[in-house]
Design an enzyme around this catalytic site. Structure first.
Site, mmCIF file in Angstrom:
data_model
loop_
_atom_site.group_PDB
_atom_site.id
_atom_site.type_symbol
_atom_site.label_atom_id
_atom_site.label_comp_id
_atom_site.label_asym_id
_atom_site.label_seq_id
_atom_site.Cartn_x
_atom_site.Cartn_y
_atom_site.Cartn_z
ATOM 1 N N GLY A 380 0.820 -1.203 0.000
ATOM 2 C CA GLY A 380 0.000 0.000 0.000
ATOM 3 C C GLY A 380 0.850 1.247 0.000
ATOM 4 O O GLY A 380 2.072 1.195 0.162
ATOM 5 N N SER A 703 -3.320 2.730 -18.940
ATOM 6 C CA SER A 703 -4.658 3.020 -18.422
ATOM 7 C C SER A 703 -5.183 4.385 -18.839
ATOM 8 O O SER A 703 -6.350 4.699 -18.578
ATOM 9 C CB SER A 703 -4.661 2.915 -16.888
ATOM 10 O OG SER A 703 -3.818 3.885 -16.320
ATOM 11 N N LYS A 746 -7.356 4.487 -7.451
ATOM 12 C CA LYS A 746 -7.786 5.510 -8.411
ATOM 13 C C LYS A 746 -9.128 6.119 -8.000
ATOM 14 O O LYS A 746 -9.324 7.341 -8.051
ATOM 15 C CB LYS A 746 -7.890 4.902 -9.807
ATOM 16 C CG LYS A 746 -6.550 4.459 -10.389
ATOM 17 C CD LYS A 746 -6.722 3.781 -11.742
ATOM 18 C CE LYS A 746 -5.382 3.367 -12.337
ATOM 19 N NZ LYS A 746 -5.516 2.682 -13.638
#
Length: 801
Positions: A380, A703, A746
């Site tokens: 993370g 992306s 995101k």
């Protein structure tokens, strides 16, 4: 061999053998002829006696001829001693006329001959080459020299020569006496040169110098060099003798101490230490092979002198063996409810990580002996509680906690240790941490495992494979320890900001648990429960009753700390507490409540690096969401059209994959030109500039494909893009929207930006929405798209009026 290898009486006796012999008579042109003998590495000076050894047929023939005709010989040194049959070109041109003395035939066929140098000669021609060399030579007389200058150099050479005689154990005192009685400067130079241990080429250069002054000058330099070497020799000898005397003195004193201790009934200190080591090894709960190795090292220690260098190495090795835990273990606390209370008390949220730990405790409770410890990896952004969660797990289980940081580690020896052959060798960081832990079952945290490097010293990630594999770590091999160590009872927890840089073989051994970024409400709760009480306690403000208004915390979160974790938020709270403490220490009035106004006064204007805000619908600008190691980010894509020749310019430090995505998006647009009423001439006569702001930051990945396509289509059709819409997804040439990674981060980034309320994602990522916090799902309108048509329908404003 020199003239002074014998005593003075022997020298005088040798000189008497040559009193009757004379130099060869000269012809009218001042030359004479004589047989020549080549000398391998020997120079004969005039007026001095020297032995020579002849073994070559040509030299023996020359000697025989000279003896038959009662002539002198010419001795000339070869340029290369190794040449067996030298030619005239292989000989120096300056040599010495020598008178023959006693000769002796040796058993090996060689002839020993004593000769006396007569005068220097210069070879002018070879008159015979077979069966021996015969030459015509011209004598070389010493040139005239200034008497005062010659006397000055003579005294200087005698002074240096006297010091050399005094310091050299190889030169007899008679040599100096003989030199002192030599009046001629040239003869003195030849005499001293013959006594010194000079190289053959140095002797030849002295022989070739006709001027006595120049000869004495060169000899002075050589005497100075010899004196320096003798001085260094004497210093080295004195140092060696000093060290030897010190060692003998120390040995003598230790023997005296040992004798006194024996008389008093006391044991030797070193023997007592070895006995204590033996007792500690017997008391330690070591495996059999390890105990045998320890006994072997103690026997080696006993056989060595106390001051031997190896003693310290063996002593350190035994200390490591004895300090390592071999069987000592803490009892696990297997109360699931108590563990849950501890984890909840230390951390807010992180449901998935907590559930996995509680599952481990429950299974451990049911199958203590058969269960292998899992290898967890917390992944993370920074500041999300990965390291502190490890401490909490250790506290919940009742285990010791040890941590090592692997960031920047490039040497395999950091993991496996150095071999004991190296000076200062130590075990690797794994065993050093186990030594600190003192138990065989600590919670072992390997921080920043994604930042391990590799170079010519090895690959630390490959060394970790053995550590983190439950099938192998029962017999971990450390280069320093040289015996197997069992790591199977250790609970390993690793941390990383991303799993992309972890080698596949290592990642296969890890169980990944994601630590997502926090939403605004999570940060508020964490600040109230943990950060503020901790800051008040560390700054001595607990009794003062200082509190933070919710609006003040929101101002901190929104204006001063744009991040996925809470590290900067904690730093901002600590800054405010320090400023309050300073006011109290200065006797000024301090606030009881921190308001948004107080936040601005203490921290100044908001300094968080917020993304570029798009506050109205614009043509050619679309917003994308990206994933980075520090969490999700919102970024704009700008497209500008100009008259030109159909060129495409990409700026903003785009990586290769993102550049290919831009090409794919543009190809999709051209393939659907008829749908948007675009002609081929428009593409051919228009230059396209695609830019992603913040050019100092590298950007890459597929992306942004649908974001690039949306911005391009908006620029060519002049349809604005909704400012409240962000998107992510890879595009194909046919307009299909493919899934992407990091969706949770995101969407959290989009949620942090209050100007966004709609996010378009690939339909294949719909399953990832289950892990999204409920508030994010409520606040955001999430549109799933399988084709580009769906994206454009949601993102473009078709009627700009």
């Amino acid at each position: 061999m020199s003239f002074f290898d014998n005593s003075l009486p022997d020298m005088l006796s040798a000189l008497s053998d040559f009193e009757a012999s004379h130099s060869a008579p000269l012809s009218d042109d001042g030359t004479f002829q004589a047989a020549l003998i080549p000398l391998r590495d020997q120079v004969i000076f005039p007026n001095l006696v020297a032995p020579i050894f002849l073994d070559r047929p040509r030299s023996l023939e020359a000697l025989s001829a000279a003896q038959r005709h009662s002539e002198t010989l010419i001795g000339v040194m070869q340029r290369t001693p190794e040449t067996e049959n030298p030619t005239p070109d292989d000989l120096y041109t300056v040599g010495t006329e020598v008178a023959l003395g006693r000769s002796l035939r040796m058993p090996d066929g060689t002839t020993s001959l004593v000769v006396q140098g007569r005068r220097r000669v210069q070879i002018e021609a070879f008159t015979l080459e077979d069966p021996y060399y015969r030459v015509r030579v011209r004598p070389l007389e010493d040139s005239e020299a200034d008497k005062e200058e010659a006397e000055a150099y003579r005294r200087a050479v005698l002074t240096l020569f006297e010091r050399v005689i005094q310091m050299s154990p190889l030169l007899p005192d008679e040599a100096y006496i003989y030199a002192l009685n030599t009046e001629e400067p040239g003869w003195l130079a030849d005499l001293v040169a013959s006594t010194l241990d000079l190289m053959p080429d140095q002797r030849q250069r002295l022989l070739e110098r006709i001027n006595p002054i120049e000869r004495l000058q060169s000899l002075s330099l050589l005497l100075g060099q010899e004196l320096n070497l003798l001085q260094m020799e004497e210093n080295i000898h004195a140092q060696v003798m000093h060290n030897v005397n010190e060692a003998q003195r120390e040995m003598f004193l230790r023997e005296q101490i040992r004798a006194i201790q024996t008389e008093l009934g006391e044991s030797d200190v070193f023997e007592q230490e070895r006995t204590e080591l033996q007792a500690r090894v017997e008391a330690a709960s070591m495996p059999g092979p390890v105990k045998d190795r320890a006994h072997k090292e103690i026997k080696r220690l006993a056989a060595m002198p106390p001051m031997a260098p190896e003693v310290g190495i063996i002593r350190t090795y035994l200390d490591v063996l004895l300090d390592l835990p071999w069987s000592d273990a803490t009892d696990d606390k297997l109360d699931v409810e108590a563990a849950k209370e501890i984890l909840d008390a230390d951390h807010y949220g992180l449901k998935k990580a907590k559930e996995r730990v509680l599952e481990f405790i429950a299974v451990r409770q049911m199958a203590r002996d058969s269960m292998k410890s899992p290898i967890l990896c917390f992944v993370g952004p920074p500041g999300t509680g990965k390291t502190s969660m490890g401490r909490s797990i250790a506290r919940a289980l009742g285990r010791e906690f040890v941590r090592i940081s692997l960031g920047g580690v490039r040497d395999e020896a950091e993991i496996r240790g150095h071999r004991r052959t190296y000076i200062g060798a130590l075990p690797g960081r794994i065993l050093q941490a186990m030594r600190r832990a003192g138990t065989v079952n600590p919670l072992f945290m390997l921080d920043e495992i994604d930042k391990i490097g590799s170079d010519y010293r090895g690959d630390p990630a490959a060394a970790l494979l053995e550590v983190l594999d439950p099938e192998q770590n029962t017999a971990f091999s450390d280069n320093y320890l040289e015996v197997d160590y069992d790591l199977s009872q250790v609970l390993f927890v690793t941390t990383a900001n991303t799993d992309a840089r972890i080698p596949p073989a290592l990642a296969d051994r890890l169980e990944f648990i994601e630590f997502p970024g926090y939403i605004e409400e999570d940060k508020l709760e964490i600040a109230r429960r943990f950060l503020i009480p901790k800051a008040l306690k560390s700054h001595g403000l607990t009794e003062r009753g200082l509190s933070f208004e919710e609006a003040a915390l929101l101002a901190l979160i929104r204006d001063h700390t744009y991040e996925a974790g809470v590290r900067n938020l904690e730093r901002a709270i600590n800054t405010i507490c320090r400023k309050v403490v300073r006011r109290i220490a200065a006797g000024q009035t301090a606030p009881k409540r921190i308001t948004p106004k107080a936040v601005g006064r203490y921290l100044g204007p908001g300094s968080a690096p917020h993304p570029i805000l798009i506050e109205e619908d614009e043509v050619g600008i679309a917003q994308g969401v990206a994933w980075t190691e520090i969490g999700g980010e919102v970024f704009p894509v700008e497209v500008t059209l100009m008259e030109g020749k159909g060129n495409i310019t990409l700026t903003g430090q785009l990586g290769e994959v993102m550049q290919e995505s831009a090409q794919a998006a543009f190809s999709y647009l051209r393939s659907r030109a008829d749908d948007y009423d675009l002609t081929a001439e428009q593409f051919e006569e228009t230059d396209v500039h695609i830019h992603l702001p913040e050019g100092g930051i590298a950007k890459d990945g597929p992306s942004a494909g649908i974001t690039l396509a949306t911005a391009l289509i908006s620029a060519f059709t002049q349809m604005p893009v909704r400012h409240n819409v962000a998107m992510t997804g890879e595009i194909t040439l046919r307009g299909r929207v493919l899934p992407v990674g990091g969706l949770k981060e995101k969407l959290l980034a989009a949620h942090r930006l209050h100007t966004l309320d709609t996010v378009i994602i690939p339909e294949a990522n719909k399953r990832d929405l289950a892990e999204l916090p409920a508030k994010v799902r409520r606040d955001l309108t999430i549109i799933t798209a399988a084709w580009m048509d769906t994206v454009l329908k949601a993102a473009l404003v078709e009627d700009s009026d």
